[in-house]
Design a protein around this motif. Structure first.
Motif, mmCIF file in Angstrom:
data_model
loop_
_atom_site.group_PDB
_atom_site.id
_atom_site.type_symbol
_atom_site.label_atom_id
_atom_site.label_comp_id
_atom_site.label_asym_id
_atom_site.label_seq_id
_atom_site.Cartn_x
_atom_site.Cartn_y
_atom_site.Cartn_z
ATOM 1 N N GLU A 160 46.648 -22.876 -6.448
ATOM 2 C CA GLU A 160 47.380 -23.660 -5.859
ATOM 3 C C GLU A 160 47.838 -23.158 -4.933
ATOM 4 O O GLU A 160 47.352 -23.821 -3.574
ATOM 5 C CB GLU A 160 48.423 -24.250 -7.101
ATOM 6 C CG GLU A 160 48.113 -24.893 -7.672
ATOM 7 C CD GLU A 160 48.365 -24.294 -9.137
ATOM 8 O OE1 GLU A 160 48.601 -23.019 -8.890
ATOM 9 O OE2 GLU A 160 48.725 -24.775 -10.806
ATOM 10 N N LEU B 217 45.605 -24.683 -1.725
ATOM 11 C CA LEU B 217 46.481 -24.854 0.188
ATOM 12 C C LEU B 217 46.027 -23.731 1.308
ATOM 13 O O LEU B 217 45.445 -24.995 2.573
ATOM 14 C CB LEU B 217 47.629 -24.999 -0.279
ATOM 15 C CG LEU B 217 48.644 -25.110 0.685
ATOM 16 C CD1 LEU B 217 48.825 -26.905 0.849
ATOM 17 C CD2 LEU B 217 49.996 -25.192 0.714
ATOM 18 N N CYS B 218 46.144 -22.742 1.139
ATOM 19 C CA CYS B 218 45.193 -21.792 2.490
ATOM 20 C C CYS B 218 44.027 -22.366 2.626
ATOM 21 O O CYS B 218 43.714 -22.106 3.823
ATOM 22 C CB CYS B 218 45.419 -20.240 1.697
ATOM 23 S SG CYS B 218 47.309 -20.058 1.792
ATOM 24 N N CYS C 283 42.448 -24.490 2.593
ATOM 25 C CA CYS C 283 41.689 -26.098 2.922
ATOM 26 C C CYS C 283 43.251 -26.165 4.154
ATOM 27 O O CYS C 283 42.397 -26.906 5.013
ATOM 28 C CB CYS C 283 43.321 -27.489 1.774
ATOM 29 S SG CYS C 283 42.410 -27.970 0.797
#
Length: 179
Positions: free
Chosen positions: A46, A50-51, A53
């Motif tokens: 996750e 996130l990184c 994105c």
């Protein structure tokens, strides 16, 4: 790099700032990724997603950001311009640097062998980067220009994030090996 050269030129000062910011961001990001990997062992994918994105979001707006910063720093001191440019480069490269340690820790847990995990991920990373450089230089830039190529790169970050999350949802957390 090309966008920053358009704004700041391609003298030794500009090249030094760009390369230094990139390398520092990768190094600090690697430390951050290792820390996050240890602290949030059950959320590695996750955090990786996130990184990816956030890198994609930065990429999508990067040319506008660079242009605005270029206008803002035009005529300013060399020191101030260097600090602003350096800081701007460190932000996305910090995220980039965090991704490999997160994936390595996840993959080590999956296959239970550090050498194989690092070797496989590093080789995929290097080969992928080489292919991307070739594709950008010889295909994408001529077909889509700078804006289009940056948009494609940002889109790839979102696809990588979605693929990582899909993989996790489909196969779950690895249980083999050490955490």
């Amino acid at each position: 790099q090309r966008a920053l050269f358009i704004i700041y030129g391609s003298d030794s000062f500009s090249v030094s700032i760009i390369v230094s910011g990139f390398m520092m961001g990768l190094g600090l990001g690697s430390l951050l990724g290792g820390h996050l990997s240890n602290r949030f062992a059950d959320r590695r994918i996750e955090i990786f997603a996130l990184c990816e994105c956030l890198i994609g979001v930065f990429g999508a707006f990067s040319l506008d950001i660079f242009s605005e910063i270029g206008r803002t720093t035009a005529g300013g001191s060399l020191l101030n311009t260097g600090i602003v440019t350096f800081s701007l480069i460190v932000i996305p490269t910090l995220l980039m640097g965090a991704t490999l340690p997160l994936l390595v820790a996840w993959f080590v847990r999956k296959i239970g062998h550090v050498g194989r995990a690092v070797g496989r991920l590093y080789s995929v990373n290097v080969v992928g980067s080489a292919i991307a450089c070739f594709a950008c230089a010889f295909l994408l830039m001529s077909q889509f220009g700078l804006h289009g190529t940056v948009g494609i790169a940002a889109g790839i970050n979102f696809v990588v994030a979605a693929t990582a999350m899909t993989f996790k949802w489909k196969f779950g957390e690895p249980t083999k090996g050490a955490s």
